[in-house]
Motif scaffolding. Structure first.
Motif, PDB file in Angstrom:
ATOM      1  N   GLY A 181       0.782  -1.231   0.000  1.00  0.00           N
ATOM      2  CA  GLY A 181       0.000   0.000   0.000  1.00  0.00           C
ATOM      3  C   GLY A 181       0.810   1.276   0.000  1.00  0.00           C
ATOM      4  O   GLY A 181       0.247   2.369   0.110  1.00  0.00           O
ATOM      5  N   VAL A 182       2.139   1.174  -0.139  1.00  0.00           N
ATOM      6  CA  VAL A 182       2.962   2.396  -0.106  1.00  0.00           C
ATOM      7  C   VAL A 182       3.100   3.022  -1.490  1.00  0.00           C
ATOM      8  O   VAL A 182       3.712   4.076  -1.653  1.00  0.00           O
ATOM      9  CB  VAL A 182       4.364   2.125   0.486  1.00  0.00           C
ATOM     10  N   GLY A 183       2.532   2.360  -2.515  1.00  0.00           N
ATOM     11  CA  GLY A 183       2.597   2.920  -3.863  1.00  0.00           C
ATOM     12  C   GLY A 183       3.658   2.273  -4.744  1.00  0.00           C
ATOM     13  O   GLY A 183       4.062   2.841  -5.755  1.00  0.00           O
ATOM     14  N   LYS A 184       4.055   1.075  -4.387  1.00  0.00           N
ATOM     15  CA  LYS A 184       5.094   0.362  -5.157  1.00  0.00           C
ATOM     16  C   LYS A 184       4.678   0.161  -6.608  1.00  0.00           C
ATOM     17  O   LYS A 184       5.432   0.478  -7.527  1.00  0.00           O
ATOM     18  CB  LYS A 184       5.360  -0.972  -4.450  1.00  0.00           C
ATOM     19  N   SER A 185       3.455  -0.355  -6.821  1.00  0.00           N
ATOM     20  CA  SER A 185       3.007  -0.604  -8.199  1.00  0.00           C
ATOM     21  C   SER A 185       2.840   0.712  -8.954  1.00  0.00           C
ATOM     22  O   SER A 185       3.187   0.805 -10.139  1.00  0.00           O
ATOM     23  CB  SER A 185       1.672  -1.349  -8.201  1.00  0.00           C
ATOM     24  N   THR A 186       2.320   1.719  -8.273  1.00  0.00           N
ATOM     25  CA  THR A 186       2.157   3.037  -8.901  1.00  0.00           C
ATOM     26  C   THR A 186       3.508   3.549  -9.391  1.00  0.00           C
ATOM     27  O   THR A 186       3.641   4.029 -10.517  1.00  0.00           O
ATOM     28  CB  THR A 186       1.567   4.034  -7.870  1.00  0.00           C
ATOM     29  N   ASN A 339       7.464   7.913  -1.498  1.00  0.00           N
ATOM     30  CA  ASN A 339       6.155   8.181  -2.101  1.00  0.00           C
ATOM     31  C   ASN A 339       5.225   8.769  -1.046  1.00  0.00           C
ATOM     32  O   ASN A 339       5.417   8.561   0.141  1.00  0.00           O
ATOM     33  CB  ASN A 339       5.566   6.885  -2.674  1.00  0.00           C
ATOM     34  N   PRO A 375       4.782  13.452  -4.508  1.00  0.00           N
ATOM     35  CA  PRO A 375       3.759  13.934  -3.561  1.00  0.00           C
ATOM     36  C   PRO A 375       2.475  13.111  -3.635  1.00  0.00           C
ATOM     37  O   PRO A 375       2.259  12.373  -4.591  1.00  0.00           O
ATOM     38  CB  PRO A 375       3.497  15.368  -4.041  1.00  0.00           C
ATOM     39  N   ASN A 377      -1.032  12.880  -4.701  1.00  0.00           N
ATOM     40  CA  ASN A 377      -1.610  13.634  -5.811  1.00  0.00           C
ATOM     41  C   ASN A 377      -2.899  12.947  -6.249  1.00  0.00           C
ATOM     42  O   ASN A 377      -2.886  11.766  -6.589  1.00  0.00           O
ATOM     43  CB  ASN A 377      -0.561  13.657  -6.926  1.00  0.00           C
ATOM     44  N   LEU A 380      -2.922  11.450  -9.730  1.00  0.00           N
ATOM     45  CA  LEU A 380      -2.142  10.201  -9.841  1.00  0.00           C
ATOM     46  C   LEU A 380      -3.016   9.013  -9.440  1.00  0.00           C
ATOM     47  O   LEU A 380      -3.057   7.977 -10.112  1.00  0.00           O
ATOM     48  CB  LEU A 380      -0.905  10.280  -8.940  1.00  0.00           C
TER      49      LEU A 380
HETATM   50  P1  ADP Z   1       1.391  -1.032  -3.437  1.00  0.00           P
HETATM   51  O1  ADP Z   1       1.814  -1.516  -4.793  1.00  0.00           O
HETATM   52  O2  ADP Z   1       2.549  -0.584  -2.600  1.00  0.00           O
HETATM   53  O3  ADP Z   1       0.481  -1.955  -2.710  1.00  0.00           O
HETATM   54  P2  ADP Z   1      -0.247   0.829  -4.950  1.00  0.00           P
HETATM   55  O4  ADP Z   1       0.728   1.335  -5.965  1.00  0.00           O
HETATM   56  O5  ADP Z   1      -1.223  -0.211  -5.372  1.00  0.00           O
HETATM   57  O6  ADP Z   1       0.544   0.320  -3.661  1.00  0.00           O
HETATM   58  O7  ADP Z   1      -0.986   2.106  -4.352  1.00  0.00           O
HETATM   59  C1  ADP Z   1      -2.040   1.977  -3.429  1.00  0.00           C
HETATM   60  C2  ADP Z   1      -3.069   3.080  -3.705  1.00  0.00           C
HETATM   61  O8  ADP Z   1      -2.501   4.351  -3.424  1.00  0.00           O
HETATM   62  C3  ADP Z   1      -3.532   3.130  -5.155  1.00  0.00           C
HETATM   63  O9  ADP Z   1      -4.889   3.453  -5.191  1.00  0.00           O
HETATM   64  C4  ADP Z   1      -2.732   4.274  -5.758  1.00  0.00           C
HETATM   65  O10 ADP Z   1      -3.409   4.903  -6.830  1.00  0.00           O
HETATM   66  C5  ADP Z   1      -2.595   5.196  -4.563  1.00  0.00           C
HETATM   67  N1  ADP Z   1      -1.376   6.003  -4.602  1.00  0.00           N
HETATM   68  C6  ADP Z   1      -0.097   5.553  -4.629  1.00  0.00           C
HETATM   69  N2  ADP Z   1       0.774   6.582  -4.629  1.00  0.00           N
HETATM   70  C7  ADP Z   1       0.015   7.707  -4.607  1.00  0.00           C
HETATM   71  C8  ADP Z   1       0.329   9.100  -4.577  1.00  0.00           C
HETATM   72  N3  ADP Z   1       1.575   9.535  -4.566  1.00  0.00           N
HETATM   73  N4  ADP Z   1      -0.721   9.966  -4.566  1.00  0.00           N
HETATM   74  C9  ADP Z   1      -2.001   9.543  -4.573  1.00  0.00           C
HETATM   75  N5  ADP Z   1      -2.355   8.255  -4.570  1.00  0.00           N
HETATM   76  C10 ADP Z   1      -1.360   7.338  -4.595  1.00  0.00           C
END
Ligand code: ADP
Length: 435
Positions: A181-186, A339, A375, A377, A380
């Motif tokens: 949930g830290v945004g790794k895939s994003t 992130n 940030p 966002n 995003l």
């Molecule tokens: P992980 O891969 O670490 O589990 P995700 O990439 O799936 O995390 O991100 C989890 C959620 O947070 C998703 O809905 C994604 O769109 C959102 N998210 C990630 N980074 C950001 C950011 N910098 N700003 C806004 N939303 C974000």
């Protein structure tokens, strides 16, 4: 604190399976342990048939499990034993885990390796094949022929027989995180698309076999997974090539993998995808320090890993564990990305919701490069949900300048770290131009 290899050697010290003229400890040529996932390489010339080797592997499992429990570490979750000859060629691989023998490695069994005609496969086809998990080893396990190991960079641990099954790819970069949930895939998606926008040929592999996000983040829902001659054909989207396990399984079912199953599934994704020539392959790993990371290190020659972390202490702690895992697997950490670093309000002010700078300080503390921050966002998040990552690169659809600028900075720094790592690993030489 004794070295991992010493602990495992001690575990094998009193074992002398039938047919062996020395204790198993004397045959140990390589060992690694990460979070209960253990990998051993044994050179046992006198065990020259499969059965005694299998018996020796089972004996080793008991001993390793006992020793791990005694030293207060995590319980044994999976053991991979490779039997090698004096030249390091792998003769036999045993994958064991608690209950592994009752649960043989199920394979995705993407398609018969001998299939030569084009075949359109739906996710239901793949799922049906998945369900009919068989006793066979993964189709990919026997295919690679032994080739000489390459002298540079991260070498696949315990896998001298296939140094890099993806040798048409210049740089393989794993994106990991200690926490989910830290945004790794994003970040993985935006690194891949950003590198492609700079003119690189880029592939993105969704290795998050527990919770694949790429079908949504890349808008792949309406697309079918094609298989040609037993090879998965990447989806060509947003300027990159992408493959996700999410297109091979039922999207609504929970993905529950035991260690050896996860190993087999991830290995097949790696080895049975038809990437062609790439400058970069970005691999989105599952969160944590488990089996898939070990498989990655065993199978591929990675340029390095990137760790994604949010600023909070709890995320930092897990990121440090992830960094230590990569180091113990001999994969260079190219840097840390912070992130959700801060939030820009409608008033234009920056709000440090999670404690901006926390991940950067953590990187400094443990001596890792800091690649930059992204940030929080809203655009995003929205562009991820609608599968339109290219929108993150233009201010009009990215909620302003901050996001495109932040991603651009990340890409430039990462490109630099990759160049440095390549020089360090001997894959390229520094150049000096005089004008
Ligand atoms: P992980 O891969 O670490 O589990 P995700 O990439 O799936 O995390 O991100 C989890 C959620 O947070 C998703 O809905 C994604 O769109 C959102 N998210 C990630 N980074 C950001 C950011 N910098 N700003 C806004 N939303 C974000």
């Amino acid at each position: 604190m004794p070295d991992t290899k010493d602990i495992l050697r001690e575990a094998l010290a009193n074992l002398r399976p039938a047919g062996l003229d020395a204790p198993l400890a004397d045959c140990l040529v390589w060992a690694a342990e990460s979070d209960g996932f253990v990998s051993l390489k044994l050179c046992t010339p006198t065990l020259d048939t499969p059965e005694p080797r299998t018996e020796a592997a089972h004996a080793a499992r008991e001993a390793v499990a006992l020793t791990l429990a005694e030293v207060g570490s995590v319980p044994l979750r999976s053991l991979i034993v490779e039997f090698v000859d004096n030249a390091g060629t792998v003769l036999q691989t045993e994958r064991l885990g608690p209950g592994a023998s009752d649960n043989p490695d199920p394979t995705l069994r993407i398609a018969s390796a001998s299939a030569s005609t084009d075949h359109k496969k739906t996710s239901q086809d793949a799922d049906a094949e998945h369900r009919e998990a068989s006793d066979q080893a993964p189709a990919c396990a026997s295919s690679p022929q032994p080739t000489p190991s390459q002298p540079t960079g991260h070498q696949p641990i315990g896998g001298l027989s296939d140094p890099n099954p993806l040798d048409t790819i210049k740089h393989i970069i794993a994106v990991g995180a200690g926490k989910g949930g830290v945004g790794k895939s994003t970040i993985a998606v935006n690194l891949a698309v950003g590198l492609a926008k700079k003119g690189h040929a880029v592939g993105l592999l969704d290795g998050d076999i527990y919770g694949p996000s790429l079908p949504t983040m890349l808008g792949l829902d309406a697309l079918e997974q094609n298989v040609v001659a037993g090879k998965l054909q990447p989806h060509a989207v947003h300027g990159i090539k992408a493959i996700t396990i999410g297109k091979l399984v039922d999207p609504d079912k929970p993905l529950i993998w035991r260690g050896p199953m996860a190993h087999g599934a991830f290995k097949q994704l790696i080895e049975q995808s038809d990437w062609g020539e790439l400058d970069y392959l970005i691999i989105d790993l599952p969160p944590g320090t488990g089996d898939v990371c070990l498989t990655l290190a065993q199978t591929l020659q990675c340029t390095g890993a990137v760790i994604v972390c949010t600023p909070q202490k709890v995320a930092q702690d897990d990121a440090v564990r992830a960094a230590n895992m990569f180091t113990s697997l001999k994969i260079d950490v190219l840097g840390v990305i912070e992130n959700m670093s801060y939030f820009i309000g409608d008033d234009g002010k920056e709000y440090d919701i999670f404690g901006r700078g926390g991940a950067e300080m953590m990187a400094q503390r443990i001596g890792l490069p800091f690649l930059g921050c992204v940030p929080i966002n809203m655009a995003l998040r929205a562009n991820s949900d609608t599968g339109e990552p290219l929108k993150n690169f233009t201010p009009e659809t990215a909620g302003g300048e901050a996001l495109p600028a932040a991603i651009d900075k990340l890409i430039t720094t990462l490109d630099g770290q990759v160049a440095l790592a390549s020089i360090k690993q001997g894959a390229s030489k520094p150049t000096l131009s005089v004008s």
